[in-house]
Design a protein around this motif. Structure first.
Motif, PDB file in Angstrom:
ATOM      1  N   TYR A  33      24.410  18.311 -36.223  1.00  0.00           N
ATOM      2  CA  TYR A  33      24.658  17.706 -34.002  1.00  0.00           C
ATOM      3  C   TYR A  33      25.638  16.979 -34.883  1.00  0.00           C
ATOM      4  O   TYR A  33      25.672  17.073 -33.166  1.00  0.00           O
ATOM      5  CB  TYR A  33      23.305  17.290 -34.569  1.00  0.00           C
ATOM      6  CG  TYR A  33      22.490  18.273 -34.464  1.00  0.00           C
ATOM      7  CD1 TYR A  33      21.863  19.294 -33.583  1.00  0.00           C
ATOM      8  CD2 TYR A  33      21.211  18.412 -35.363  1.00  0.00           C
ATOM      9  CE1 TYR A  33      21.830  20.532 -33.871  1.00  0.00           C
ATOM     10  CE2 TYR A  33      20.672  19.689 -35.706  1.00  0.00           C
ATOM     11  CZ  TYR A  33      20.120  20.039 -34.672  1.00  0.00           C
ATOM     12  OH  TYR A  33      19.576  21.852 -34.515  1.00  0.00           O
ATOM     13  N   LEU A  37      28.389  18.194 -31.363  1.00  0.00           N
ATOM     14  CA  LEU A  37      28.262  16.496 -30.743  1.00  0.00           C
ATOM     15  C   LEU A  37      29.502  16.094 -30.271  1.00  0.00           C
ATOM     16  O   LEU A  37      30.177  16.437 -28.806  1.00  0.00           O
ATOM     17  CB  LEU A  37      27.450  15.248 -30.911  1.00  0.00           C
ATOM     18  CG  LEU A  37      27.773  13.982 -30.245  1.00  0.00           C
ATOM     19  CD1 LEU A  37      26.794  14.120 -28.185  1.00  0.00           C
ATOM     20  CD2 LEU A  37      27.175  12.830 -30.249  1.00  0.00           C
ATOM     21  N   ASP A  52      25.866  18.652 -15.232  1.00  0.00           N
ATOM     22  CA  ASP A  52      25.639  17.912 -15.196  1.00  0.00           C
ATOM     23  C   ASP A  52      24.094  18.334 -16.325  1.00  0.00           C
ATOM     24  O   ASP A  52      24.530  17.190 -17.100  1.00  0.00           O
ATOM     25  CB  ASP A  52      24.465  16.613 -14.114  1.00  0.00           C
ATOM     26  CG  ASP A  52      25.924  15.951 -12.986  1.00  0.00           C
ATOM     27  OD1 ASP A  52      26.308  15.480 -13.551  1.00  0.00           O
ATOM     28  OD2 ASP A  52      25.081  16.022 -12.202  1.00  0.00           O
ATOM     29  N   ARG A  55      26.734  17.570 -19.974  1.00  0.00           N
ATOM     30  CA  ARG A  55      26.701  16.312 -19.765  1.00  0.00           C
ATOM     31  C   ARG A  55      25.106  16.051 -20.422  1.00  0.00           C
ATOM     32  O   ARG A  55      25.383  14.873 -21.354  1.00  0.00           O
ATOM     33  CB  ARG A  55      27.262  15.613 -18.881  1.00  0.00           C
ATOM     34  CG  ARG A  55      28.276  16.544 -18.154  1.00  0.00           C
ATOM     35  CD  ARG A  55      29.081  15.664 -17.057  1.00  0.00           C
ATOM     36  NE  ARG A  55      29.910  16.150 -16.167  1.00  0.00           N
ATOM     37  CZ  ARG A  55      31.428  15.566 -16.663  1.00  0.00           C
ATOM     38  NH1 ARG A  55      31.615  15.767 -17.072  1.00  0.00           N
ATOM     39  NH2 ARG A  55      32.834  17.089 -16.223  1.00  0.00           N
ATOM     40  N   LYS A  56      24.387  16.224 -20.433  1.00  0.00           N
ATOM     41  CA  LYS A  56      23.541  15.511 -20.246  1.00  0.00           C
ATOM     42  C   LYS A  56      22.609  16.297 -21.806  1.00  0.00           C
ATOM     43  O   LYS A  56      22.087  15.510 -22.519  1.00  0.00           O
ATOM     44  CB  LYS A  56      22.074  15.700 -20.022  1.00  0.00           C
ATOM     45  CG  LYS A  56      22.226  14.882 -17.909  1.00  0.00           C
ATOM     46  CD  LYS A  56      21.126  15.070 -16.827  1.00  0.00           C
ATOM     47  CE  LYS A  56      21.328  14.561 -16.591  1.00  0.00           C
ATOM     48  NZ  LYS A  56      19.743  14.448 -15.012  1.00  0.00           N
ATOM     49  N   SER A  57      22.905  17.438 -22.237  1.00  0.00           N
ATOM     50  CA  SER A  57      22.970  17.943 -23.397  1.00  0.00           C
ATOM     51  C   SER A  57      23.031  17.262 -23.775  1.00  0.00           C
ATOM     52  O   SER A  57      22.428  17.213 -25.752  1.00  0.00           O
ATOM     53  CB  SER A  57      22.633  19.988 -23.412  1.00  0.00           C
ATOM     54  OG  SER A  57      24.187  19.880 -22.969  1.00  0.00           O
ATOM     55  N   LYS A  58      24.555  16.528 -24.547  1.00  0.00           N
ATOM     56  CA  LYS A  58      25.176  16.056 -25.627  1.00  0.00           C
ATOM     57  C   LYS A  58      23.872  14.734 -25.917  1.00  0.00           C
ATOM     58  O   LYS A  58      24.222  14.346 -27.735  1.00  0.00           O
ATOM     59  CB  LYS A  58      26.055  14.562 -24.876  1.00  0.00           C
ATOM     60  CG  LYS A  58      27.383  16.262 -24.647  1.00  0.00           C
ATOM     61  CD  LYS A  58      28.546  15.551 -24.056  1.00  0.00           C
ATOM     62  CE  LYS A  58      28.265  14.190 -23.173  1.00  0.00           C
ATOM     63  NZ  LYS A  58      29.127  13.386 -22.145  1.00  0.00           N
ATOM     64  N   TRP A  59      22.800  14.268 -25.148  1.00  0.00           N
ATOM     65  CA  TRP A  59      21.880  13.556 -25.249  1.00  0.00           C
ATOM     66  C   TRP A  59      21.043  13.844 -26.346  1.00  0.00           C
ATOM     67  O   TRP A  59      20.379  13.494 -27.376  1.00  0.00           O
ATOM     68  CB  TRP A  59      20.852  12.681 -24.166  1.00  0.00           C
ATOM     69  CG  TRP A  59      21.949  11.763 -23.577  1.00  0.00           C
ATOM     70  CD1 TRP A  59      22.475  12.127 -22.319  1.00  0.00           C
ATOM     71  CD2 TRP A  59      22.296  10.538 -23.991  1.00  0.00           C
ATOM     72  NE1 TRP A  59      23.347  10.721 -22.368  1.00  0.00           N
ATOM     73  CE2 TRP A  59      23.385  10.060 -23.291  1.00  0.00           C
ATOM     74  CE3 TRP A  59      21.862   9.586 -25.230  1.00  0.00           C
ATOM     75  CZ2 TRP A  59      23.975   8.288 -22.835  1.00  0.00           C
ATOM     76  CZ3 TRP A  59      22.344   8.115 -25.131  1.00  0.00           C
ATOM     77  CH2 TRP A  59      23.602   8.041 -24.373  1.00  0.00           C
ATOM     78  N   PHE A  60      20.817  15.314 -26.161  1.00  0.00           N
ATOM     79  CA  PHE A  60      19.905  16.275 -27.017  1.00  0.00           C
ATOM     80  C   PHE A  60      20.468  16.110 -28.453  1.00  0.00           C
ATOM     81  O   PHE A  60      19.766  16.006 -29.696  1.00  0.00           O
ATOM     82  CB  PHE A  60      19.516  17.319 -26.127  1.00  0.00           C
ATOM     83  CG  PHE A  60      18.576  17.538 -25.262  1.00  0.00           C
ATOM     84  CD1 PHE A  60      17.153  16.522 -25.150  1.00  0.00           C
ATOM     85  CD2 PHE A  60      19.363  18.021 -23.992  1.00  0.00           C
ATOM     86  CE1 PHE A  60      16.385  16.391 -23.969  1.00  0.00           C
ATOM     87  CE2 PHE A  60      17.968  18.145 -23.142  1.00  0.00           C
ATOM     88  CZ  PHE A  60      17.426  16.928 -23.099  1.00  0.00           C
ATOM     89  N   ALA A  62      22.854  14.562 -29.940  1.00  0.00           N
ATOM     90  CA  ALA A  62      22.509  12.765 -30.833  1.00  0.00           C
ATOM     91  C   ALA A  62      21.255  13.056 -31.076  1.00  0.00           C
ATOM     92  O   ALA A  62      20.648  12.070 -31.836  1.00  0.00           O
ATOM     93  CB  ALA A  62      22.605  12.182 -29.057  1.00  0.00           C
ATOM     94  N   LEU A  63      19.829  12.742 -30.290  1.00  0.00           N
ATOM     95  CA  LEU A  63      18.857  12.635 -30.413  1.00  0.00           C
ATOM     96  C   LEU A  63      18.109  13.697 -31.966  1.00  0.00           C
ATOM     97  O   LEU A  63      17.362  13.601 -32.650  1.00  0.00           O
ATOM     98  CB  LEU A  63      17.963  13.273 -29.630  1.00  0.00           C
ATOM     99  CG  LEU A  63      16.075  12.573 -29.794  1.00  0.00           C
ATOM    100  CD1 LEU A  63      16.566  10.942 -30.506  1.00  0.00           C
ATOM    101  CD2 LEU A  63      14.882  12.672 -28.199  1.00  0.00           C
ATOM    102  N   CYS A 101      19.555  21.406 -26.724  1.00  0.00           N
ATOM    103  CA  CYS A 101      20.874  21.232 -26.635  1.00  0.00           C
ATOM    104  C   CYS A 101      22.064  22.397 -26.856  1.00  0.00           C
ATOM    105  O   CYS A 101      22.763  22.577 -25.511  1.00  0.00           O
ATOM    106  CB  CYS A 101      21.086  20.914 -27.900  1.00  0.00           C
ATOM    107  SG  CYS A 101      22.767  20.911 -28.336  1.00  0.00           S
TER     108      CYS A 101
END
Length: 183
Positions: A33, A37, A52, A55-60, A62-63, A101
């Motif tokens: 992961y 990322l 967006d 772009r937001k799925s990068k946080w998924f 990381a999580l 993700c």
């Protein structure tokens, strides 16, 4: 997309070795992961107009890396999270994050495909991802049955995971060809 492909190999293929009260993956999901990322960040730098959602799925990603790291620490220390219900809840959360993700990545690929009129096979990748996530979700449900059914689910997950990785490989080749022609 190279980092995404390599990360997918680590994150999707689960070859586990028994360790203590659990099993440790030969290919660590956490590293997978993190690589995904990094691949998403690289892709974002190459293509300015990604949505967006991408772009937001990068946080998924990381999580997911963090959750997988917690799993490794839990297994190495022998810490148990609780009963089967907690493990099912934890696994369900991971399946949701995996879906979110990969959906972001695939929607980014579809966006490039649409804007640049490049045939990147985003639809085939979305189908393969949907099957992979469905199999992972069913495997979590099968934990309640135990026994041989879990081993069957693991084998099915590996086969479906391999087909998903092959689809990512073909998409990556098309993406690289598209980037090379555009340069």
């Amino acid at each position: 997309m190279t980092w995404i492909l390599i990360g997918a190999v680590f994150a999707v293929l689960n070859f586990n070795v028994p360790f203590g009260a659990g099993a440790i993956g030969v290919l660590p999901d956490t590293l997978g992961y993190i690589l995904i990322l990094l691949g998403m960040i690289s892709m974002e730098k190459q293509v300015e107009y990604l949505s967006d959602h991408f772009r937001k799925s990068k946080w998924f990603a990381a999580l997911l890396a963090l959750m997988c790291a917690v799993d490794y620490v839990r297994i190495f220390t022998g810490w148990t999270m609780g009963g089967l219900e907690v493990m099912i809840l934890w696994g369900t959360a991971q399946v949701f994050l995996i879906f979110s993700c990969w959906q972001g990545i695939i929607f980014g690929i579809a966006e490039i495909q649409k804007r640049e009129d490049a045939e990147l096979k985003a639809r085939a990748l979305l189908k393969a991802m949907s099957i992979m996530v469905l199999v992972k979700a069913l495997s979590i449900v099968m934990l309640t049955f135990g026994g041989m059914i879990i081993q069957i689910c693991v084998i099915v997950e590996i086969v479906v995971g391999l087909s998903f990785i092959i689809q990512i490989f073909y998409t990556k080749r098309r993406y690289d060809r598209f980037r090379k022609e555009g340069a």
